[in-house]
Write an enzyme that holds these catalytic residues in place. Structure first.
Site, short mmCIF file in Angstrom:
data_model
loop_
_atom_site.label_atom_id
_atom_site.label_comp_id
_atom_site.label_asym_id
_atom_site.label_seq_id
_atom_site.Cartn_x
_atom_site.Cartn_y
_atom_site.Cartn_z
N GLY A 10 55.05 -66.71 -46.22
CA GLY A 10 53.78 -66.01 -46.03
C GLY A 10 52.93 -66.07 -47.29
O GLY A 10 53.29 -66.73 -48.28
N ASP A 31 62.27 -67.21 -42.92
CA ASP A 31 60.97 -66.96 -42.28
C ASP A 31 60.98 -67.54 -40.87
O ASP A 31 61.58 -68.59 -40.63
CB ASP A 31 59.86 -67.63 -43.13
CG ASP A 31 58.51 -66.96 -42.91
OD1 ASP A 31 58.01 -67.00 -41.77
OD2 ASP A 31 57.95 -66.41 -43.87
N VAL A 57 64.23 -62.27 -38.55
CA VAL A 57 65.10 -61.25 -39.17
C VAL A 57 65.46 -60.11 -38.22
O VAL A 57 66.26 -59.24 -38.60
CB VAL A 57 64.46 -60.66 -40.46
CG1 VAL A 57 64.33 -61.71 -41.53
CG2 VAL A 57 63.13 -59.96 -40.17
N LEU A 71 60.22 -59.12 -47.26
CA LEU A 71 58.77 -59.17 -47.00
C LEU A 71 58.46 -59.54 -45.56
O LEU A 71 57.28 -59.56 -45.18
CB LEU A 71 58.09 -60.19 -47.93
CG LEU A 71 57.68 -59.71 -49.33
CD1 LEU A 71 58.87 -59.29 -50.17
CD2 LEU A 71 56.88 -60.79 -50.05
N THR A 90 60.72 -55.65 -36.15
CA THR A 90 60.85 -56.41 -37.40
C THR A 90 61.04 -55.46 -38.57
O THR A 90 61.88 -55.70 -39.45
CB THR A 90 59.60 -57.30 -37.61
OG1 THR A 90 59.50 -58.19 -36.51
CG2 THR A 90 59.68 -58.09 -38.91
N TYR A 143 53.04 -50.61 -37.20
CA TYR A 143 53.16 -51.07 -38.59
C TYR A 143 53.41 -49.88 -39.52
O TYR A 143 54.38 -49.88 -40.27
CB TYR A 143 51.87 -51.80 -38.97
CG TYR A 143 51.87 -52.42 -40.34
CD1 TYR A 143 52.56 -53.61 -40.60
CD2 TYR A 143 51.17 -51.83 -41.40
CE1 TYR A 143 52.55 -54.19 -41.87
CE2 TYR A 143 51.15 -52.41 -42.66
CZ TYR A 143 51.83 -53.58 -42.89
OH TYR A 143 51.82 -54.16 -44.14
N LYS A 147 56.93 -49.24 -41.19
CA LYS A 147 57.15 -49.30 -42.65
C LYS A 147 57.72 -47.98 -43.17
O LYS A 147 58.52 -47.97 -44.10
CB LYS A 147 55.84 -49.62 -43.36
CG LYS A 147 55.36 -51.06 -43.15
CD LYS A 147 56.15 -52.04 -44.01
CE LYS A 147 55.58 -53.44 -43.88
NZ LYS A 147 56.36 -54.42 -44.67
N ARG A 184 42.32 -60.40 -42.23
CA ARG A 184 42.04 -59.31 -43.16
C ARG A 184 40.70 -59.54 -43.84
O ARG A 184 40.16 -60.65 -43.83
CB ARG A 184 43.20 -59.16 -44.16
CG ARG A 184 44.35 -58.42 -43.54
CD ARG A 184 45.56 -58.36 -44.43
NE ARG A 184 46.31 -59.61 -44.44
CZ ARG A 184 47.43 -59.80 -45.10
NH1 ARG A 184 47.94 -58.82 -45.81
NH2 ARG A 184 48.07 -60.96 -45.05
#
Ligand code: NAD
Ligand code: UDP
Length: 311
Positions: A10, A31, A57, A71, A90, A143, A147, A184
């Protein structure tokens, strides 16, 4: 050392792989290439100390490791909201699998957390002691809460299983290798300006963000991994605070663009303000960003200008 970087293909992960290889480590990039790209790590492909494992993952994995940087996770709202169930999986399963590996191997584990744990903050700037204001059922929750759960898992594995952990709360970071379709704000505005398209301001553009250049962030992450015995969490970012409208004007000037600004609807739960209080990282790690917004944007624009697939 043997270092695993999940999400190593990434934007941030590929810069981290570069620095680790420069320091002489053996790097395994894990990845699934969902938002990362082979192009980001193509220059490392033939390096004898670099390996790539195409793997998701959310499924367990094993490799010898002294350090694990976790990450792997889509980071842009459009990407993480496309498949929200996968995003939270994830964050939760991906982090469990990394922590289990750290437990088996004795590796130190660093979690890439986020300023999103503060949600739409009522405390400004945000210190690590602030517990946040997150909507647990909104479109960003996959998200934000993912997190937050990942941080919980890190500290529970630390307390219960004695895994050596580090937690970094990353504020908006930008730079070369952001994907053209990342979505973004920095990459969107630069791509739009270079294409001569209108810059899309969501809402009135009065919401603020603090933007950190990727090299500063990567230095901070490595410093946290190696130079500190504290688990954290630590904020990493650049405290300079700009409205989105100011950012658009700066990018228009830097690119000498005649693009107009157009308003688009403000996404749900979009945080109104964000600025890191980095005094903890300054004190404990000597962390301080060195690249200001103008310089960082110039380098990022140069990168996008070199992308022949842009226009
Ligand atoms: P990115 O989308 O460029 O990188 C994420 C990488 O993870 C990609 O290479 C993607 O293919 C990989 N990935 C996603 N899901 C995966 C899975 N299930 N299995 C394996 N790989 C998977 O985003 P980035 O900006 O480089 O972000 C890297 C990390 O830093 C993320 O965890 C993100 O949440 C965190 N972070 C970034 C920022 C920022 O501003 N860049 C801010 C806060 C936190
Ligand atoms: N934003 C915008 N135009 C864009 C993309 C984003 O105005 O084309 C706004 C977005 O609404 C948010 C800010 O810029 O207020 C930062 O958005 P980004 O997706 O970069 O990160 P995050 O919201 O996760 O901080």
């Amino acid at each position: 050392m043997k270092v695993i970087v999940t999400g190593g293909a990434g934007f941030v992960g590929s810069h981290l792989c570069d620095r680790l290889i420069e320091q002489g480590h053996e790097v395994l990039c894990i990845d699934d290439f969902s938002t990362g790209s082979r192009e980001n790590i193509a220059h490392l492909a033939d390096h004898p100390h670099f390996d790539v494992f195409d793997h998701d993952v959310t499924f367990p994995y094993f490799a010898p490791a002294d350090r694990i940087y976790n990450l792997a996770c889509p980071a842009s709202p459009i990407h993480y909201q496309r498949d929200p169930i996968k995003t939270i999986l994830t964050n939760v399963q991906g982090t469990i699998h990394g922590l289990e590996l750290a437990h088996r191997t004795g590796a130190r584990f660093l979690q890439a957390s986020t300023s999103e744990v503060y949600g739409d903050p009522d405390v400004h700037p945000q210190p690590e002691s602030y517990w946040g204001n997150v909507n647990p059922i909104g479109p960003r929750a996959c998200y934000d809460e993912g997190k937050r759960s990942a941080e919980t898992l890190c500290f529970d594995f630390h307390r219960q299983a004695k895994v050596d952990i580090r937690v970094a709360r990353i504020f908006n970071t930008y730079g070369p290798r952001m994907a053209i379709d990342d979505g973004r704000v920095v990459s969107n505005f630069i791509v739009q300006a270079l294409r001569g398209e209108p810059l899309t301001i969501y809402g009135e553009g009065q919401q603020t963000r603090s933007f950190c250049y990727v090299d500063d962030l990567v230095r901070g992450l490595m410093c946290l991994m190696e130079d500190s015995s504290e688990a954290g969490p630590f904020n990493f970012g650049n405290p300079g605070e700009y409205t989105i409208r100011e950012l658009a004007e700066i990018i228009r000037r830097l690119t000498s663009s005649s693009s107009s600004l157009v308003k688009r609807p403000l996404p749900a739960d979009d945080p109104r303000q964000r600025q890191p209080d980095i005094s903890r990282a300054r004190r404990a790690l000597g962390f301080s960003p060195t690249v200001d917004l103008h310089e960082g944007l110039k380098r990022t624009v140069t990168y996008f200008v070199s992308r022949t697939d842009l226009l």
